[in-house]
Design a protein around this motif. Sequence first.
Motif, PDB file in Angstrom:
ATOM      1  N   LEU A 261       0.778  -1.317   0.016  1.00  0.00           N
ATOM      2  CA  LEU A 261       0.105   0.016   0.202  1.00  0.00           C
ATOM      3  C   LEU A 261       0.853   1.108   0.037  1.00  0.00           C
ATOM      4  CD1 LEU A 261      -2.795   1.369   0.179  1.00  0.00           C
ATOM      5  CD2 LEU A 261      -2.716   1.065   2.653  1.00  0.00           C
ATOM      6  N   ARG A 262       1.878   1.059   0.577  1.00  0.00           N
ATOM      7  CA  ARG A 262       2.825   2.334   1.042  1.00  0.00           C
ATOM      8  C   ARG A 262       3.469   2.566  -0.517  1.00  0.00           C
ATOM      9  NH1 ARG A 262       6.389   2.106   5.902  1.00  0.00           N
ATOM     10  NH2 ARG A 262       6.919   4.231   5.030  1.00  0.00           N
ATOM     11  N   GLY A 263       3.971   1.403  -1.222  1.00  0.00           N
ATOM     12  CA  GLY A 263       4.565   1.539  -2.342  1.00  0.00           C
ATOM     13  C   GLY A 263       3.532   2.269  -3.631  1.00  0.00           C
ATOM     14  N   ASP A 264       2.102   1.774  -3.414  1.00  0.00           N
ATOM     15  CA  ASP A 264       1.267   2.142  -4.393  1.00  0.00           C
ATOM     16  C   ASP A 264       1.292   3.863  -4.124  1.00  0.00           C
ATOM     17  OD1 ASP A 264       1.157  -0.189  -5.480  1.00  0.00           O
ATOM     18  OD2 ASP A 264      -0.818  -0.423  -4.584  1.00  0.00           O
ATOM     19  N   CYS A 265       1.059   4.282  -2.912  1.00  0.00           N
ATOM     20  CA  CYS A 265       1.095   5.478  -2.505  1.00  0.00           C
ATOM     21  C   CYS A 265       2.062   6.356  -3.099  1.00  0.00           C
ATOM     22  CB  CYS A 265       0.782   5.587  -1.076  1.00  0.00           C
ATOM     23  SG  CYS A 265      -0.740   5.201  -0.311  1.00  0.00           S
TER      24      CYS A 265
END
Length: 65
Positions: free
Chosen positions: A17-21
């Motif tokens: 999720l952090r990577g997508d953000c």
Amino acid sequence: MSKHTAPRESEMSLAELRGDCARMAPHWVVPAKTATPPVAPSLIHGVSVPPASARLIDATAEYGD
């Protein structure tokens, strides 16, 4: 009777999720802040306060007598 299944938890990890953000962040546009000049009190017209609100403010120690 019908069986109800519990909602399935997301299979995406916090790291994913952090990577997508992080990948989306460059696409987000932040508008430039513009300072608005203060308005002169003489230009403020037609402000009315309902009596119930005025009584509420008057009754508070911070704004009262």
